[in-house]
Design a protein around this motif. Structure first.
Motif, PDB file in Angstrom:
ATOM      1  N   GLY A  85       4.354 -55.250 -35.697  1.00  0.00           N
ATOM      2  CA  GLY A  85       4.544 -56.203 -36.423  1.00  0.00           C
ATOM      3  C   GLY A  85       4.698 -56.573 -38.114  1.00  0.00           C
ATOM      4  N   GLY A  86       3.191 -56.414 -38.490  1.00  0.00           N
ATOM      5  CA  GLY A  86       3.292 -57.426 -39.684  1.00  0.00           C
ATOM      6  C   GLY A  86       3.461 -56.012 -40.742  1.00  0.00           C
ATOM      7  N   GLU A  87       3.170 -54.419 -40.213  1.00  0.00           N
ATOM      8  CA  GLU A  87       3.933 -53.489 -41.096  1.00  0.00           C
ATOM      9  C   GLU A  87       5.524 -54.183 -41.477  1.00  0.00           C
ATOM     10  N   LEU A  88       6.560 -54.294 -40.263  1.00  0.00           N
ATOM     11  CA  LEU A  88       8.073 -54.948 -40.239  1.00  0.00           C
ATOM     12  C   LEU A  88       8.122 -56.055 -41.350  1.00  0.00           C
ATOM     13  N   THR A  89       7.553 -57.166 -40.691  1.00  0.00           N
ATOM     14  CA  THR A  89       7.038 -58.580 -42.507  1.00  0.00           C
ATOM     15  C   THR A  89       7.201 -57.852 -43.246  1.00  0.00           C
ATOM     16  N   ARG A  90       6.114 -56.822 -43.723  1.00  0.00           N
ATOM     17  CA  ARG A  90       6.119 -55.875 -45.097  1.00  0.00           C
ATOM     18  C   ARG A  90       7.409 -55.992 -45.235  1.00  0.00           C
ATOM     19  N   ARG A  92      10.497 -56.302 -44.443  1.00  0.00           N
ATOM     20  CA  ARG A  92      11.170 -57.140 -44.636  1.00  0.00           C
ATOM     21  C   ARG A  92      10.719 -58.120 -46.520  1.00  0.00           C
ATOM     22  N   VAL A  93      10.055 -58.154 -46.196  1.00  0.00           N
ATOM     23  CA  VAL A  93       8.968 -58.911 -47.855  1.00  0.00           C
ATOM     24  C   VAL A  93       9.554 -58.260 -48.526  1.00  0.00           C
ATOM     25  N   GLN A  94       9.757 -56.705 -48.513  1.00  0.00           N
ATOM     26  CA  GLN A  94      10.010 -55.870 -49.822  1.00  0.00           C
ATOM     27  C   GLN A  94      11.444 -55.740 -50.196  1.00  0.00           C
ATOM     28  N   PHE A  95      12.251 -55.986 -49.788  1.00  0.00           N
ATOM     29  CA  PHE A  95      13.619 -56.090 -49.409  1.00  0.00           C
ATOM     30  C   PHE A  95      13.843 -57.582 -50.408  1.00  0.00           C
ATOM     31  N   GLU A  96      12.698 -58.617 -49.728  1.00  0.00           N
ATOM     32  CA  GLU A  96      13.791 -59.849 -50.445  1.00  0.00           C
ATOM     33  C   GLU A  96      12.314 -59.744 -51.721  1.00  0.00           C
ATOM     34  N   MET A  97      11.850 -58.938 -51.801  1.00  0.00           N
ATOM     35  CA  MET A  97      10.740 -59.574 -53.053  1.00  0.00           C
ATOM     36  C   MET A  97      12.190 -58.327 -54.164  1.00  0.00           C
ATOM     37  N   PHE A  98      12.933 -57.506 -54.006  1.00  0.00           N
ATOM     38  CA  PHE A  98      13.169 -56.854 -55.527  1.00  0.00           C
ATOM     39  C   PHE A  98      14.908 -57.787 -55.041  1.00  0.00           C
ATOM     40  N   ALA A  99      15.738 -58.277 -53.861  1.00  0.00           N
ATOM     41  CA  ALA A  99      16.243 -59.436 -54.295  1.00  0.00           C
ATOM     42  C   ALA A  99      16.466 -60.208 -55.079  1.00  0.00           C
ATOM     43  N   PHE A 145       3.428 -45.314 -41.632  1.00  0.00           N
ATOM     44  CA  PHE A 145       4.155 -46.049 -42.066  1.00  0.00           C
ATOM     45  C   PHE A 145       5.534 -46.327 -42.170  1.00  0.00           C
ATOM     46  N   PRO A 146       5.899 -46.261 -40.406  1.00  0.00           N
ATOM     47  CA  PRO A 146       7.427 -45.806 -39.561  1.00  0.00           C
ATOM     48  C   PRO A 146       8.931 -46.155 -40.637  1.00  0.00           C
ATOM     49  N   PHE A 147       7.918 -47.672 -40.959  1.00  0.00           N
ATOM     50  CA  PHE A 147       8.162 -49.105 -41.607  1.00  0.00           C
ATOM     51  C   PHE A 147       8.426 -48.828 -43.143  1.00  0.00           C
ATOM     52  N   ALA A 148       7.492 -49.180 -43.378  1.00  0.00           N
ATOM     53  CA  ALA A 148       7.156 -49.834 -44.906  1.00  0.00           C
ATOM     54  C   ALA A 148       7.155 -48.583 -45.915  1.00  0.00           C
ATOM     55  N   PHE A 149       7.332 -47.028 -45.274  1.00  0.00           N
ATOM     56  CA  PHE A 149       7.376 -46.120 -46.021  1.00  0.00           C
ATOM     57  C   PHE A 149       7.991 -44.984 -45.169  1.00  0.00           C
ATOM     58  N   ASP A 155      10.667 -47.593 -51.040  1.00  0.00           N
ATOM     59  CA  ASP A 155      11.862 -46.499 -50.985  1.00  0.00           C
ATOM     60  C   ASP A 155      13.558 -46.900 -51.667  1.00  0.00           C
ATOM     61  N   THR A 156      13.423 -47.063 -50.397  1.00  0.00           N
ATOM     62  CA  THR A 156      14.796 -47.214 -50.824  1.00  0.00           C
ATOM     63  C   THR A 156      15.071 -48.276 -51.259  1.00  0.00           C
ATOM     64  N   ALA A 157      14.315 -50.226 -50.433  1.00  0.00           N
ATOM     65  CA  ALA A 157      15.025 -51.065 -51.466  1.00  0.00           C
ATOM     66  C   ALA A 157      14.428 -50.775 -53.414  1.00  0.00           C
TER      67      ALA A 157
END
Length: 517
Positions: A85-90, A92-99, A145-149, A155-157
């Motif tokens: 759950g914490g990793e999924l939040t991270r 999401r935050v990565q996409f928001e940061m790159f926006a 890291f099945p979400f963040a990496f 990399d995708t974001a």
């Protein structure tokens, strides 16, 4: 359709999870790569505000499907709902940061030098420079890291933020989660107006090899093992047109504790090290694999008790479990090494393991660096005992490149030593941690997640943080191009209202124009 499949398995039991996911055929990989090429120009042409909207749509979609994704992730990785759950939040935050990075616009590195007939030694033409997207990018997902990496990772974001279509090679360790995440990302991008083929997903080792050789792919990002990353790196460089390959491969992440740090603070340091070592069952890329302690530290019993008592989940898959057992046993057999916690079988089923903590004198490490400086992925570390500052500095000079290097010392009594150690460690790592622990990589503008080989294939860049976008961009200078034909980033009236350096002076806009949205 290929006969080969990826089958998810539960780390808790070793049994199968979910339906098998077919590998992508050669023909399908070729079609995906060609389709991504058709999306490159229209994606790059979107205004920064439109592109930021795509990233925010993905972030919202991941949050909307949080419970489903965390459940799938735990079933295939055994990392637990809280951690995931914490990793999924991270993520999401990565996409928001790159926006936010895209909206701000400084990532273009726009520079304008107006024509100057009086410029010495010769008249200067009108020169305008900016960074433009490379084109379609291949991303290789990580297991730990099945979400963040992974499919929707950094990399995708960052590649999407740069304006590059992305083709992800899914990790075989969580195929069901990868497929579902890919469906969510694709739907979010299309729903927000992204060009078709902006994002795609492929499965299978052979598909990954073919992808990095596809002529439409202009760069690749990888997080994983040294062997797998080096193989893909070689393929990327063996192409008729070699492409950048940004691989994060392996890191020992040394920790140095001085006598001043231990004085009066040893119990807290033991606890901090234990928590960092065993976090995620030692499967973080920033796990401390080496800890340097002054000879006669007297912490063996405390370390053995703390590490033995730390709760451990299972490892991610059987391949990692077998690799952990093999490397730990090999390290324990090296002459001069003694066990603090010897390699042993773990109780319970699935991919569970026991922690390993070994010790060696610094001079013995110096005699056998090739045998002892090998990453043991999992909850294992090597304690290196140094007899003097000179021996410590000499031994640190033998270490390979690392993602992180950590120092605990007393600023009041060891200032000169700290200066020397910070300088030495900065020459071998991408991030220097003082008074803390290396696990945990904050998603910020200033973050550096990279380091000299073998930590990464390119120490100039980061895979975490805002400047990670720079990997997917290249500079172009436009000389005497009429204003009407310039990209909006470089036009004289600055329609996008972004930071630009004009005739050597940095200019910051007061606010963006509404029509640029």
């Amino acid at each position: 359709m290929s006969d080969a499949v990826d089958q998810g398995r539960s780390p808790y039991t070793g049994g199968p999870v979910g339906a098998p996911v077919p590998h992508t055929t050669d023909a399908e990989v070729d079609a995906v790569g060609s389709a991504a090429a058709t999306a490159a120009e229209p994606l790059a042409a979107l205004t920064p505000y439109r592109r930021a909207g795509l990233l925010e749509a993905v972030a919202a979609a991941l949050e909307e499907h949080r419970d489903e994704l965390v459940g799938l992730g735990d079933a295939e990785t055994g990392l637990g709902a809280d951690r995931l759950g914490g990793e999924l939040t991270r993520t999401r935050v990565q996409f928001e940061m790159f926006a936010a990075v895209v909206r701000e616009g400084a990532f273009h590195e726009a520079i304008i030098d107006h024509a100057d007939l009086g410029y010495a030694p010769a008249p200067r033409p009108d020169l305008r420079r900016m960074l433009i997207p490379l084109g379609p990018v291949a991303v290789y997902a990580a297991s730990n890291f099945p979400f963040a990496f992974s499919v929707a990772g950094g990399d995708t974001a960052s590649a999407l933020a740069a304006g590059c279509p992305v083709v992800v090679k899914a990790h075989s360790g969580h195929p069901g989660l990868s497929r579902r995440t890919g469906e969510i990302v694709s739907a979010a991008l299309l729903g927000a107006g992204a060009p078709r083929a902006t994002f795609a997903l492929v499965h299978g080792t052979e598909a990954g090899r073919r992808l990095v050789r596809h002529p439409a792919i202009r760069a690749a990002g990888f997080t994983g093992s040294l062997g797998g990353g080096r193989a893909l790196y070689d393929l990327a460089n063996a192409r008729p047109d070699p492409i950048p390959f940004y691989g994060e491969l392996g890191s020992l992440n040394p920790v140095v504790l001085t006598a001043g740090a231990l004085a009066g603070n040893a119990p807290a340091l033991v606890n901090g090290f234990t928590g960092s070592l065993t976090l995620g069952a030692g499967q973080f890329c920033t796990k401390p694999g080496l800890i340097f302690l002054p000879k006669g530290h007297g912490l063996e019993d405390a370390l053995a008790a703390a590490v033995s008592a730390a709760p451990l989940g299972p490892l991610l898959n059987d391949r990692i479990r077998q690799g952990y057992a093999t490397v730990a046993a090999a390290l324990a057999r090296v002459p001069g090494v003694r066990p603090i916690i010897a390699p042993a079988a773990a109780a319970g089923g699935g991919y569970r393991v026991s922690p390993v903590l070994l010790a060696v004198a610094a001079h013995d490490l110096a005699d056998r660096p090739g045998e002892l400086l090998e990453e043991c992925f999992g909850p294992a570390a090597l304690v290196v005992e140094y007899a003097s500052t000179a021996e410590l500095m000499t031994t640190l000079g033998l270490l390979p490149g690392a993602l992180t290097a950590t120092l605990h010392a007393d600023p009041d009594t060891e200032a000169d030593l700290i200066r020397a150690l910070v300088g030495s460690l900065a020459g071998r790592a991408g991030r220097i941690v003082f008074g803390g622990w290396p696990t945990g990589v904050a998603v910020t503008w200033a973050q550096q997640h990279g380091g000299p080989w073998p930590a990464t294939t390119n120490a100039l860049h980061t895979s975490v943080g805002a400047t990670g976008i720079r990997r997917w961009l290249r500079p172009v200078t436009y000389q005497d191009v009429p204003d009407a034909f310039l990209p909006p980033v470089l036009r004289e009236d600055d329609p996008l209202r972004i930071p630009r350096r004009v005739d050597g002076v940095l200019r910051l806009p007061a606010r963006p124009r509404e029509e640029a949205r």
